[in-house]
Scaffold this motif. Structure first.
Motif, PDB file in Angstrom:
ATOM      1  N   LYS A   1       0.829  -1.209   0.000  1.00 23.02           N
ATOM      2  CA  LYS A   1       0.000   0.000   0.000  1.00 23.02           C
ATOM      3  C   LYS A   1       0.863   1.258   0.000  1.00 23.02           C
ATOM      4  O   LYS A   1       1.773   1.399   0.817  1.00 23.02           O
ATOM      5  CB  LYS A   1      -0.919   0.027   1.227  1.00 23.02           C
TER       6      LYS A   1
ATOM      7  N   GLN B   1      -7.349  -1.915  -5.158  1.00 22.52           N
ATOM      8  CA  GLN B   1      -8.164  -2.297  -4.000  1.00 22.52           C
ATOM      9  C   GLN B   1      -8.881  -3.606  -4.330  1.00 22.52           C
ATOM     10  O   GLN B   1      -9.827  -3.599  -5.105  1.00 22.52           O
ATOM     11  CB  GLN B   1      -9.171  -1.179  -3.698  1.00 22.52           C
ATOM     12  N   THR B   2      -8.435  -4.764  -3.839  1.00 22.24           N
ATOM     13  CA  THR B   2      -7.305  -4.988  -2.968  1.00 22.24           C
ATOM     14  C   THR B   2      -5.981  -4.824  -3.732  1.00 22.24           C
ATOM     15  O   THR B   2      -5.970  -4.793  -4.955  1.00 22.24           O
ATOM     16  CB  THR B   2      -7.346  -6.410  -2.360  1.00 22.24           C
ATOM     17  N   THR B   3      -4.874  -4.795  -2.958  1.00 26.28           N
ATOM     18  CA  THR B   3      -3.562  -4.715  -3.576  1.00 26.28           C
ATOM     19  C   THR B   3      -3.178  -6.079  -4.143  1.00 26.28           C
ATOM     20  O   THR B   3      -3.865  -7.079  -3.934  1.00 26.28           O
ATOM     21  CB  THR B   3      -2.498  -4.287  -2.554  1.00 26.28           C
TER      22      THR B   3
ATOM     23  N   MET C   1      -5.689  -4.229   2.050  1.00 28.84           N
ATOM     24  CA  MET C   1      -6.764  -3.301   1.708  1.00 28.84           C
ATOM     25  C   MET C   1      -6.458  -1.891   2.197  1.00 28.84           C
ATOM     26  O   MET C   1      -5.870  -1.709   3.266  1.00 28.84           O
ATOM     27  CB  MET C   1      -8.086  -3.721   2.362  1.00 28.84           C
ATOM     28  N   TYR C   2      -6.908  -0.915   1.438  1.00 26.75           N
ATOM     29  CA  TYR C   2      -6.890   0.476   1.898  1.00 26.75           C
ATOM     30  C   TYR C   2      -8.162   0.762   2.694  1.00 26.75           C
ATOM     31  O   TYR C   2      -9.253   0.323   2.321  1.00 26.75           O
ATOM     32  CB  TYR C   2      -6.842   1.440   0.716  1.00 26.75           C
TER      33      TYR C   2
ATOM     34  N   VAL D   1      -7.962   4.237  -8.880  1.00 23.01           N
ATOM     35  CA  VAL D   1      -8.083   3.028  -8.064  1.00 23.01           C
ATOM     36  C   VAL D   1      -8.460   1.869  -8.976  1.00 23.01           C
ATOM     37  O   VAL D   1      -9.554   1.836  -9.544  1.00 23.01           O
ATOM     38  CB  VAL D   1      -9.141   3.200  -6.950  1.00 23.01           C
TER      39      VAL D   1
ATOM     40  N   ALA E   1     -12.847  -6.783  -1.946  1.00 26.56           N
ATOM     41  CA  ALA E   1     -12.395  -5.859  -0.899  1.00 26.56           C
ATOM     42  C   ALA E   1     -13.579  -5.319  -0.104  1.00 26.56           C
ATOM     43  O   ALA E   1     -13.542  -5.268   1.131  1.00 26.56           O
ATOM     44  CB  ALA E   1     -11.612  -4.705  -1.516  1.00 26.56           C
TER      45      ALA E   1
ATOM     46  N   SER F   1     -13.449  -4.162   6.184  1.00 27.38           N
ATOM     47  CA  SER F   1     -13.651  -3.096   5.205  1.00 27.38           C
ATOM     48  C   SER F   1     -14.587  -2.033   5.771  1.00 27.38           C
ATOM     49  O   SER F   1     -15.643  -2.353   6.318  1.00 27.38           O
ATOM     50  CB  SER F   1     -14.249  -3.663   3.920  1.00 27.38           C
TER      51      SER F   1
END
Length: 345
Positions: free
Chosen positions: A111, A143-145, A150-151, A172, A180, A186
């Motif tokens: 991230k 999102q997801t990486t 997750m952000y 994004v 995500a 989340s």
């Protein structure tokens, strides 16, 4: 062989196939100018609570990424992205082929942070001879990486604030966005995304469509010009209704999020089962890409009956495997996998 190496192993759920079959012998205008595509776009705008958003359908993730970045960057600009990002590692130089440099940043967990983005921008704008360097013009996160992290809403908001401060766009990549949104922990909904970035994608390929990605553009200027970039880059599909009808099905009766929740619930089952059996994780999280650490012997034993992605070879000789759940993963396959894993400890 039971396969867990990725989340696009199967075709599509019956609702999507039935929708395509129902529309199959209808006559549709070409290039996405059809009622199904129009309705799908309206459904996505409603789900995002953004009636003015530009919505565009493309065939795949790499195509979506390169068109978004090529459209959003000036010729002398580059994109800030994590070193683990899909555009940096898994797209065969597709972004560079558009004439734009990826300004990669090393991260601890896949991230980017707002501070890292600010440091890249400060370094450029404080440079006496900035004329000779690639100017940061956009930020890319997923999102997801690519490592499954997750952000949070606050993390994306902070990055977007830095982007606005330096007159950059935030993109994004939502190839796994549904997974995500439905993952434990989340704090984000689909309706939050339009306030957190300039443009994002809603993945279909990995989340129930036969193929397809939806690009949602919040930036007015980018939205006006985006259709021209789609056509110029070869992304305008003649039978565009095939994309529209799939997203029409996915965004009817919350099918998109229901499919994502199935994958998210099974990911938790995999995670908890691995943890209770005593396995370590390369990155410990609860999303649909689980990354347990196995010995070489464990990996080889499991590979006789299961297919995994070898995610990383560790310095101590162990292997980080990737176990993916998806909308189509069977609970009985997860239970069998966990039972066999426990026998190896």
């Amino acid at each position: 062989m039971i396969r867990f190496e990725c989340d696009y192993l199967e075709g599509a759920p019956v609702q999507v196939l039935e929708a395509i079959a129902k529309a199959n012998l209808e006559q549709h205008p070409g290039y996405g100018f059809d009622p199904h595509s129009d309705h799908a776009k309206d459904l996505i705008r409603q789900a995002c609570r953004s009636p003015q958003a530009g919505v565009y359908f493309l065939v795949g993730g790499t195509q979506a990424n390169l068109i978004v970045l090529a459209a959003g960057l000036k010729p002398y600009q580059g994109v800030i992205a994590p070193q683990t990002s899909h555009i940096f590692n898994h797209e065969t130089g597709a972004i560079e082929a558009t004439g734009h440099k990826i300004l990669s940043v090393e991260t601890k967990d896949g991230k980017l942070t707002a501070q890292q983005v600010k440091e890249v921008c400060r370094s450029y704008w404080n440079e006496t001879h900035k004329l000779f360097f690639v100017q940061p013009g956009m930020v890319y996160v997923s999102q997801t990486t690519e490592v499954g992290t997750m952000y949070s809403k606050a993390e994306l908001a902070a990055i977007y604030d830095v982007c606005k401060e330096y007159h950059m766009k935030l993109f994004v990549d939502g190839a796994r966005l549904g997974y995500a949104l439905e993952a434990p922990g989340s704090d984000m909904t689909l309706a939050d995304l339009p306030q957190l970035c300039s443009v994002f994608t809603i993945g279909g390929t990995k989340q129930g469509a036969l193929f397809g990605e939806a690009v949602v553009v919040m930036d007015d200027e980018l939205s006006r010009e985006f259709p021209y970039h789609i056509k110029q880059r070869g992304g305008l599909m003649a039978k565009g209704w095939l994309l529209g009808v799939q997203y029409e099905a996915l965004f009817t009766d919350d099918l998109y999020l229901k499919l994502a929740k199935h994958a998210a619930d099974l990911a938790v089952k995999v995670h908890d089962g691995l943890k209770s059996a005593g396995f370590d994780f390369y990155f410990d999280h609860m999303t649909n890409q689980q990354l347990p650490v196995l010995t070489q012997a464990q990996f080889e034993a499991l590979s006789r009956e299961y297919s995994f992605d070898l995610f990383a070879a560790l310095p101590d000789g162990r292997i980080a495997a990737r176990i993916c759940t998806s909308w189509a993963t069977k609970q009985e396959d997860v239970e069998k996998l966990l039972s066999d894993l426990k026998k190896l400890k």
